[in-house]
Motif scaffolding. Sequence first.
Motif: not given
Length: 349
Positions: A149-170
Motif C-alpha cells: 500500500l505504501r508503495l502504491l500511494e505514490r503512484e498517480e497512474r494505472l496501466y489502464f482504465k479499471p474494468g477495460s482490460d486484464y493484467r494479472y496483479s499481485n
Amino acid sequence: MKATWMLGVLLMTAGNAGAETREATIDAWMRDYTGTVPGASVLVLHEGDAVFQRSYGLADLEAGVAATPQTNFRLASISKQFTAACILLLAEEGALTLDDPVRRWLPALPAATDAVMLRHLLSHASGVIDYEDLLPEGQATQVHDADVLRLLEREERLYFKPGSDYRYSNSGYALLALVVERASRQPFATFLRTRIFAPLGMDATVAREDDGPGVAHRAYGYSLANGTWQRTDQSTTSAVLGDGGIYSSITDLARWDAALYDDRLLGAASRTLAFQPANATPEPDVAHYGFGWRLQGGMQWHSGESIGFRNVLVRFPTQRLTVVVLTNRDAPEPYRLARRIAGLWGASP
C-alpha cells in the motif's frame, strides 16, 4: 448365483487393476521427485474420495525429512482463491460490497484509483501497478501487504482504465488482504484462520507470519544451481500474504475442495461469483478469470509459483474430479503434469 458372484469378482479385479495401473503410471511420472531431492505431494479427488494420495522425495533436504500428505507447501498464488473467499464472506455479511471503491477502505491510495472497485481487484481488471516493479534496487528486507500500500500511494497512474482490460496483479490481492483487515477489524491471517481454516478443519494450514504461528510439517523451497539443490525458501516478497502467503497440504486442500461443492463455507451465490467469468484473459489455457480462479471451459484452476515452489490445483466440477500437485522446487511447473494425471480419470475441460 455362481455366475453373479463370478461377475462381481471380475469387476472388482478389473477395478483394482485399473487403480494399480494409474498408481504405477503416476509413480513413473513422479520419478524425478523421488529420492534425496526436493519432493512433491499429489492428490486426486474423485466423487468426494481421495482415490490417489502420495508424496515423494524430501520436504527438508538438510534434515532429511521426507515429504508426506501432511507436508505443508507454500501455495504461492493458489492463495488468491482464499483471499477472494474472504472478500465474498464479508460481502455475504454486508460488511462490504464488491462494487465498493477500493479507496473507501484504503483512502491513502492516490486519486488515480478512484474508479477501482473491489471486483476489479478480484478479477485482475484494476490496472493497479505491480508492486514488484516498484521495489527499490537492492531491496533486502521482506515486503508486507502494508508495504505494498505504501508503495502504491505514490503512484498517480494505472496501466489502464479499471474494468477495460486484464493484467494479472499481485498488487490487487495484497490490497484485498488489507481490505479484509479493515472490514473485519482483525489481522488477515486471523480472519483466514477463524473464518476459513478452522471451520473447514484445515488445522495445519496457515498464512505464515514471522511473528505468528509456525508452519508445522513445513516444506522448504529449493532451486537447482550448477547441478546442486540450493535452499531458496524466501524472497523479499514472500511475506506478502494476500497474493501468496498461505502454506497448506494435500490433506487440508481436500477439505477446501469439498467446501466448494456445498454451503458449508460460502453460499451458492458466492460460489457462483467465484467461478463466473469476470474478465477475459490472453493467457494460455485461461479463457477467463473469475474471483481467484482461472477458468477454461469446464476447468477451474490456479497455479502457484514462488521462489523454490511450483504448485497447481485443477478442478473439473462436472466430473467431480480434482488434481493437486504441490512441489518444493523451482522447476518444472506442474500444470501439464496435473492435466495428464486428470486424464487418467477421463478428465476433459
